[in-house]
Design a protein around this motif. Structure first.
Motif, PDB file in Angstrom:
ATOM      1  N   LEU A   1     -14.628 -15.671  11.925  1.00  0.00           N
ATOM      2  CA  LEU A   1     -14.478 -14.401  12.607  1.00  0.00           C
ATOM      3  C   LEU A   1     -13.007 -14.055  12.775  1.00  0.00           C
ATOM      4  CD1 LEU A   1     -17.416 -15.333  13.313  1.00  0.00           C
ATOM      5  CD2 LEU A   1     -17.126 -14.139  15.485  1.00  0.00           C
ATOM      6  N   LEU A   2     -12.689 -12.785  12.547  1.00  0.00           N
ATOM      7  CA  LEU A   2     -11.335 -12.275  12.761  1.00  0.00           C
ATOM      8  C   LEU A   2     -11.390 -11.234  13.864  1.00  0.00           C
ATOM      9  CD1 LEU A   2      -8.320 -12.096  11.735  1.00  0.00           C
ATOM     10  CD2 LEU A   2      -9.095 -10.143  10.366  1.00  0.00           C
ATOM     11  N   GLY A   3     -10.600 -11.442  14.922  1.00  0.00           N
ATOM     12  CA  GLY A   3     -10.601 -10.535  16.053  1.00  0.00           C
ATOM     13  C   GLY A   3      -9.288  -9.803  16.231  1.00  0.00           C
TER      14      GLY A   3
ATOM     15  N   TYR B   1      -3.756 -11.003  15.800  1.00  0.00           N
ATOM     16  CA  TYR B   1      -5.094 -11.401  15.364  1.00  0.00           C
ATOM     17  C   TYR B   1      -5.465 -12.748  15.966  1.00  0.00           C
ATOM     18  CZ  TYR B   1      -3.946  -8.103  11.609  1.00  0.00           C
ATOM     19  OH  TYR B   1      -3.552  -7.002  10.888  1.00  0.00           O
ATOM     20  N   ASN B   2      -6.770 -12.934  16.195  1.00  0.00           N
ATOM     21  CA  ASN B   2      -7.278 -14.254  16.541  1.00  0.00           C
ATOM     22  C   ASN B   2      -8.489 -14.549  15.679  1.00  0.00           C
ATOM     23  OD1 ASN B   2      -9.828 -13.388  18.150  1.00  0.00           O
ATOM     24  ND2 ASN B   2      -8.174 -12.236  19.090  1.00  0.00           N
ATOM     25  N   VAL B   3      -8.786 -15.831  15.525  1.00  0.00           N
ATOM     26  CA  VAL B   3      -9.894 -16.239  14.660  1.00  0.00           C
ATOM     27  C   VAL B   3     -10.675 -17.350  15.329  1.00  0.00           C
ATOM     28  CG1 VAL B   3      -8.924 -15.576  12.414  1.00  0.00           C
ATOM     29  CG2 VAL B   3      -8.348 -17.802  13.424  1.00  0.00           C
ATOM     30  N   SER B   4     -11.915 -17.499  14.876  1.00  0.00           N
ATOM     31  CA  SER B   4     -12.730 -18.619  15.331  1.00  0.00           C
ATOM     32  C   SER B   4     -13.652 -19.073  14.208  1.00  0.00           C
ATOM     33  CB  SER B   4     -13.534 -18.254  16.577  1.00  0.00           C
ATOM     34  OG  SER B   4     -14.459 -17.237  16.290  1.00  0.00           O
TER      35      SER B   4
ATOM     36  N   THR C   1     -14.246  -7.178  16.131  1.00  0.00           N
ATOM     37  CA  THR C   1     -14.360  -8.442  15.406  1.00  0.00           C
ATOM     38  C   THR C   1     -14.935  -8.190  14.032  1.00  0.00           C
ATOM     39  OG1 THR C   1     -14.716  -9.683  17.459  1.00  0.00           O
ATOM     40  CG2 THR C   1     -15.388 -10.737  15.401  1.00  0.00           C
TER      41      THR C   1
ATOM     42  N   TRP D   1      -8.617 -15.426   5.933  1.00  0.00           N
ATOM     43  CA  TRP D   1      -8.562 -13.975   6.131  1.00  0.00           C
ATOM     44  C   TRP D   1      -7.232 -13.459   5.591  1.00  0.00           C
ATOM     45  CZ3 TRP D   1     -12.087 -10.499   6.980  1.00  0.00           C
ATOM     46  CH2 TRP D   1     -13.261 -10.842   7.667  1.00  0.00           C
TER      47      TRP D   1
ATOM     48  N   LEU E   1     -16.682 -10.042  10.808  1.00  0.00           N
ATOM     49  CA  LEU E   1     -17.437 -11.259  10.541  1.00  0.00           C
ATOM     50  C   LEU E   1     -17.438 -11.565   9.051  1.00  0.00           C
ATOM     51  CD1 LEU E   1     -19.436 -13.553  11.218  1.00  0.00           C
ATOM     52  CD2 LEU E   1     -21.271 -11.862  10.984  1.00  0.00           C
TER      53      LEU E   1
ATOM     54  N   SER F   1     -10.680  -3.066  20.785  1.00  0.00           N
ATOM     55  CA  SER F   1     -10.849  -4.392  20.178  1.00  0.00           C
ATOM     56  C   SER F   1     -12.040  -4.374  19.233  1.00  0.00           C
ATOM     57  CB  SER F   1     -11.071  -5.444  21.261  1.00  0.00           C
ATOM     58  OG  SER F   1     -12.277  -5.177  21.961  1.00  0.00           O
TER      59      SER F   1
ATOM     60  N   GLU G   1      -7.618  -7.953  19.382  1.00  0.00           N
ATOM     61  CA  GLU G   1      -7.812  -7.758  20.825  1.00  0.00           C
ATOM     62  C   GLU G   1      -7.374  -6.373  21.274  1.00  0.00           C
ATOM     63  OE1 GLU G   1      -7.588 -12.345  22.483  1.00  0.00           O
ATOM     64  OE2 GLU G   1      -5.985 -10.926  22.946  1.00  0.00           O
TER      65      GLU G   1
END
Lengths: 116, 117
Positions: free
Chosen positions: B75-77, B64-67, B20, B34, B22, B18, B79
């Motif tokens: 942020l792009l993650g 993908y996940n983002v916050s 992230t 993104w 930024l 995993s 996992e």
């Protein structure tokens, strides 16, 4: 759905000659149209945009683009190409309705090579 | 003028790891995005955000996940990275359509090159 087509993957032109990079689009409302340029290992840089008004839009580095509503085209042009213009060029479109959160849709890109 | 800054610029991952990415912008933009760039496919939207605390799916969100906890950061993650996620990732930002400054233009970072082995 909105879409952009850049029919040429590669355009080669001799230095000093005029260049054209083609773009056609499809959008439901009035279009916002953009050209971006990408140099190797860099992010995209804004060149020019059409929102409303004159169909001929002038942008950075001597580039211009002509909006043609009947042909749904927005071709990028420059009267005299430079070797330093060699880069990847992207056309992009979005629906001009400001109330929506609709996003830019990009074309697949055209690699321009200007030969010395 | 920092504009849009992405970190890291390069990363190599093994399948299943995993990480992230930024993105930080100093232009007080409401909207952040993104994208991923793959040869011959242009830029495809992964996720976007129209303001702090909000996110939405784009064209290719799977994996993908983002916050967006702060207005200036997005942020792009990943996992569990997969080889299909090998790509160049670009963050971008823009003004909100409700503002007079809005023209639809995006401001891009310089990209993050990710390789998944």
């Amino acid at each position: 759905a909105q879409s952009v087509a850049q029919p040429e993957d590669q355009v080669n032109v001799a230095e000093g000659n005029p260049l054209t990079v083609k773009c056609t689009y499809s959008v439901s409302g009035n279009p916002y149209l953009f050209w971006y340029v990408q140099y190797p290992n860099r992010g995209l840089q804004f060149l020019l945009k059409y929102i409303t008004g004159d169909n001929l839009v002038k942008g950075s580095y001597g580039f211009e683009a002509e909006f043609n509503k009947s042909q749904t085209s927005f071709h990028l042009k420059k009267p005299s190409a430079l070797v330093s213009d060699s880069a990847l060029y992207f056309c992009a479109v979005r629906d001009g309705f400001k109330g929506s959160a609709r996003q830019l849709t990009f074309g697949s890109g055209t690699q321009l090579t200007v030969l010395p | 003028n920092a504009g849009v800054t992405q970190t890291p610029k390069f990363r190599v991952l093994k399948t299943g790891q995993s990480m992230t990415l930024l993105c930080a912008q100093d232009m007080n933009h409401e909207y952040m995005y993104w994208y991923r760039q793959d040869p011959g496919m242009g830029l495809r939207l992964i996720h976007y955000s129209v303001g702090e605390g909000t996110t939405a799916k784009g064209e290719v969100p799977d994996g993908y996940n983002v916050s967006r906890l702060k207005k200036q950061n997005f942020l792009l993650g990943l996992e569990s990275a997969a080889p299909s996620q090998t790509s160049v990732y670009f963050c971008a930002s823009s003004y909100s359509p409700g503002l007079a400054e809005y023209t639809g233009e995006l401001f891009f970072g310089e990209g993050s090159r990710l390789t998944v082995l």
